[in-house]
Design a protein around this motif. Sequence first.
Motif, short mmCIF file in Angstrom:
data_model
loop_
_atom_site.label_atom_id
_atom_site.label_comp_id
_atom_site.label_asym_id
_atom_site.label_seq_id
_atom_site.Cartn_x
_atom_site.Cartn_y
_atom_site.Cartn_z
N ASP A 147 0.90 -1.31 -0.70
CA ASP A 147 0.10 -0.08 -0.23
C ASP A 147 0.82 1.03 0.12
OD1 ASP A 147 -2.26 1.82 0.17
OD2 ASP A 147 -2.42 1.20 2.34
N CYS A 148 1.08 2.32 -0.73
CA CYS A 148 1.67 3.04 -1.06
C CYS A 148 0.85 4.08 -1.12
CB CYS A 148 2.85 3.38 -2.90
SG CYS A 148 3.75 1.81 -2.80
N ASP A 149 -0.51 3.55 -0.52
CA ASP A 149 -1.23 5.85 -0.80
C ASP A 149 -0.92 7.01 0.68
OD1 ASP A 149 -3.09 7.36 -0.51
OD2 ASP A 149 -4.48 5.46 0.10
N ASP A 150 -0.42 7.70 0.01
CA ASP A 150 -0.03 8.60 1.14
C ASP A 150 -0.90 8.97 1.22
OD1 ASP A 150 -0.10 10.00 -1.36
OD2 ASP A 150 1.73 11.12 -1.81
N GLN A 151 -2.00 9.04 1.12
CA GLN A 151 -3.62 10.06 1.91
C GLN A 151 -3.14 11.28 0.78
OE1 GLN A 151 -6.14 8.56 3.86
NE2 GLN A 151 -4.76 6.30 3.12
N ASP A 152 -2.51 10.99 -0.24
CA ASP A 152 -2.56 12.78 -0.75
C ASP A 152 -3.54 12.89 -2.28
OD1 ASP A 152 -1.95 14.94 -1.96
OD2 ASP A 152 0.26 15.32 -0.91
N LEU A 153 -4.46 13.14 -2.23
CA LEU A 153 -5.33 13.28 -3.83
C LEU A 153 -4.05 14.09 -4.23
CD1 LEU A 153 -8.77 13.12 -2.25
CD2 LEU A 153 -7.27 11.51 -3.11
N CYS A 154 -3.16 14.20 -4.62
CA CYS A 154 -2.53 15.43 -4.99
C CYS A 154 -1.79 14.72 -5.64
CB CYS A 154 -2.03 17.21 -4.99
SG CYS A 154 -3.28 18.08 -3.98
N THR A 155 -1.87 13.70 -5.92
CA THR A 155 0.31 13.20 -5.91
C THR A 155 -0.82 11.10 -6.91
OG1 THR A 155 0.34 11.50 -3.83
CG2 THR A 155 2.42 13.58 -4.31
N ASP A 156 0.43 11.24 -7.60
CA ASP A 156 -0.01 9.69 -8.37
C ASP A 156 1.43 9.09 -7.96
OD1 ASP A 156 -2.19 9.76 -9.63
OD2 ASP A 156 -0.77 10.70 -11.56
N GLU A 157 1.06 7.73 -6.59
CA GLU A 157 2.07 6.63 -6.98
C GLU A 157 2.01 5.32 -7.13
OE1 GLU A 157 -1.59 7.20 -4.07
OE2 GLU A 157 -0.45 8.58 -3.64
N HIS A 158 3.31 4.73 -6.45
CA HIS A 158 3.92 3.50 -7.66
C HIS A 158 4.58 3.39 -6.64
CE1 HIS A 158 6.05 5.75 -9.88
NE2 HIS A 158 7.18 4.35 -10.15
N CYS A 159 5.20 1.93 -6.84
CA CYS A 159 5.95 0.95 -6.16
C CYS A 159 6.46 0.92 -7.77
CB CYS A 159 5.08 -0.39 -5.57
SG CYS A 159 6.58 -1.06 -4.58
N ASP A 160 8.44 0.43 -7.22
CA ASP A 160 9.23 0.66 -7.95
C ASP A 160 10.01 -0.66 -7.82
OD1 ASP A 160 10.82 0.56 -5.57
OD2 ASP A 160 11.65 2.31 -6.23
N ASP A 161 11.40 -0.93 -8.74
CA ASP A 161 11.34 -2.15 -8.46
C ASP A 161 12.11 -2.78 -6.99
OD1 ASP A 161 9.70 -2.38 -10.93
OD2 ASP A 161 13.03 -2.60 -12.05
N THR A 162 12.46 -1.58 -6.49
CA THR A 162 13.37 -2.46 -5.08
C THR A 162 12.66 -2.32 -3.71
OG1 THR A 162 13.66 0.38 -4.56
CG2 THR A 162 15.27 -0.70 -5.78
N GLY A 163 10.80 -2.27 -4.45
CA GLY A 163 9.69 -2.14 -3.01
C GLY A 163 9.77 -0.88 -2.37
N CYS A 165 8.01 3.49 -2.37
CA CYS A 165 6.93 3.74 -2.64
C CYS A 165 7.22 5.14 -3.99
CB CYS A 165 6.37 4.08 -2.35
SG CYS A 165 4.46 2.72 -1.62
N VAL A 166 6.78 5.35 -4.89
CA VAL A 166 7.32 6.85 -5.30
C VAL A 166 5.62 7.52 -5.92
CG1 VAL A 166 8.32 7.78 -7.86
CG2 VAL A 166 8.78 5.49 -6.53
N TYR A 167 6.25 8.94 -5.82
CA TYR A 167 4.86 10.29 -5.80
C TYR A 167 5.57 10.78 -6.82
CZ TYR A 167 4.15 7.14 -1.18
OH TYR A 167 3.67 6.50 -0.97
N VAL A 168 4.18 10.65 -7.87
CA VAL A 168 4.37 12.01 -8.95
C VAL A 168 3.14 13.17 -8.43
CG1 VAL A 168 4.92 12.53 -11.08
CG2 VAL A 168 5.37 10.29 -9.80
N ASP A 169 3.47 14.58 -8.30
CA ASP A 169 2.01 15.15 -9.04
C ASP A 169 1.79 15.51 -9.88
OD1 ASP A 169 3.45 16.82 -6.51
OD2 ASP A 169 4.81 18.05 -6.58
N ILE A 170 -0.02 15.49 -9.57
CA ILE A 170 -0.78 15.26 -10.75
C ILE A 170 -1.02 17.02 -10.90
CG2 ILE A 170 -1.52 13.53 -10.28
CD1 ILE A 170 -4.27 14.80 -8.62
N SER A 171 -1.60 16.66 -12.11
CA SER A 171 -2.04 18.04 -12.83
C SER A 171 -3.50 18.41 -12.77
CB SER A 171 -1.77 17.81 -15.13
OG SER A 171 -2.15 19.00 -15.16
#
Length: 739
Positions: A147-163, A165-171
């Motif tokens: 679960d990579c959910d950072d409870q921030d609706l202004c980011t897209d989140e995913h899990c990378d190859d190392t396990g 979580c990565v977070y990117v700002d949305i438009s």
Amino acid sequence: HVDCDDDNYCTDDSCHVLYGCQHDPVDCDDTNDCTQDTCDDDDGCVYTAVNCIPDDKDACSDYFCIEGYGCSSSFIDCDDNDACTSDDCDSSVGCVNDLVNCDDYDDCTVDLCDCLIGCYHKPKECDDDDPCTVDECVSECTYTPVDCDDQDLCTDEHCDDTGRCVYVDISCDDEDECTDDDCFADVGCTYKPVVCDDDDVCTDDTCLSSSGCSYTSVDCDDGNACTRDLCNADGCYHDDITSECDDYDACTDNYCDESGASSPSCYYVETDCDDDDACTDDGCDEDTGCFNTPVDCDDSNMCTDDDCFADFGCTYKPVVCDDNNECTEDWCTPYDGCGYTPVDDDYCDDYNQCTDDTCDEDEGCVHTSIDCDDYDKCTDEYCDSAEGCVVADHNCDDYSECTDDSCDPLKGCEHHPIECDDEDKCTVDSCDTATGCQYTPVKCFSGSACVFDTCDPKVGCKKDEVHCDDGNYCTTDECDNEEGCVHKTISCDDEDACTQDICNPVCGCNHPDVDCDDDDECTSDSCDPTKGCKHEQVDCNDGSACTTEECDSTLGCVYTTVECFDSDECTDDSCDIERGCQFDTVHCDDYDECTHDVCDTETGCVNTPIVCDDDDECTDNTCDEYKGCVYVERVCDDYDACTTDECDDGLCTFTDVDCNDDDECTIDVCDNGECTNTDVDCCDDNVCTLDDCDSDTGCTHTMLPCEYIICHDSSCDPTTGCSYTETVCDDYDPYSALI
């Protein structure tokens, strides 16, 4: 000397001085119930062991003989001391040792069996080699995404190859000129409408997505033919013109048809004079209006109380004729009213043979129970409502199987104990009240655990030797007088810490490898022949500042997301993999000019409505989310030009315009805001009066005198005026002269 030897070992040979040689049979009885005693002429007494095995022998029994008691049997022990078999006995084939079923019906375990401990179940290993899943087994292997959910609706989140979580700002750009675009962690993208307001209430302000704000004139037409539609600085307003529809009839309600073609379009509805009072007759007079005349509810019936209620009209409640005498019948007739007749002799008969029936003025019917006692202790007396007193035999059964029950008329029930001796020395005789005589077996205990105790009905307790062989290769067997059979376990120690030293009752000592699995996923397990099992701790550090590492004995390494909660509702709490917890200030502006926006550390954003009060009761105070407080002067207009309209302390007042010119010779009225003073018409249509008007008192009517003509009587008719008739001078006296 006579030789009496008959060479027969079955006789005792002797010589009697009188009778000579005597050959008495040898007594071969060895007093052992486990031998058959016979005698052979050549060999003498022969003692053959008794065969205790019956023709219908049971393969599940051991048959043996006890000296002094005879043949006996006991169940064989089928326990093979193997925990991996279920042990049972079949009467045809003997012991049956079937393998146990170790299936625990759990798909998350591997099912095994050990002959000492029985079934055991090793957890199934579930690992999909994916760092972005949490691997576990619940009825089957499951791999739950991290679960990579950072409870921030202004980011897209995913899990990378190392396990990680990565977070990117949305438009949040919606390419709409009519919104202000923004993003908040708790709600995500927001699109606040652009406020298009030209401060002109006579225009409609709109916004087009492609070009922005647009302003067009408002349409003030309310579709009402009874108003005039206009627009000023306060916006659309509509003058009411229904006052022009008055038909001066007190029995009609005057209305204006809002949908009519003309202005105004009047119509008249008959006034509803119903006062919702069922106790009045309702009608209407065109000059005075509605009237409501009370109705007459008298029904000329002396057995009713007559009344009237507004909801349902006349009511006729029956008169209660009660003389408070329970021994009279109370009645009523419409012309005479209440009457009271004494009841007859059968009135109180309850048709119950168990009572004496009378009537009391206060209590009414009284039913006194009769006494049925015959003073015999062997009878039960009761009363039957149909037959009267009934006498029945008393039941002396004390429900005890240890007594004989009888009855004496003077003393009542008697219970004599019974005799319970069964003449058996192997029982203790007693009596139980529920079941009767009891014969409890005697407990024969010799005090030695190495003696088998039995009992003979004629002589009592007997003692036989106990056999202690348990048929177990893992024990040495002996008997102790106090403890009984003692089976000492042999030692199977091979001095190797990596083997289990166990003994199988069937095969003796064996040494299987020790299972060093401690069922702890937090250790690496191995074995040393000298020291035994070794369990070294595993390393669970994942190098992330946003997790705490711990090891669960069932799951292995467990990474718990750090809870970045500072107990301050005025911050957005998040976590950076390298820096750890971050606390950013929350923005509480709700873009509403009608609220005061602050942040409370305990409750978060607080948007408190502002109070729009100008302390003027004659204004309507409102709040516009774009402008803030708005104070609109309250309009006190009754749409009557003949009243002065104003607001005082929040209440509208409408004062009639004063058109009085203090002249009683004028009629003073107000018409559409203009006073008119029209001369009063004092003409009484009487030619015999002079009509005039006084400004202080009003109209005057002075009688005009008719011209005097001698010897004529004059009179005046209101229509034709004065008239004259000749005066009659006759005094009806023949002796007087007419002058």
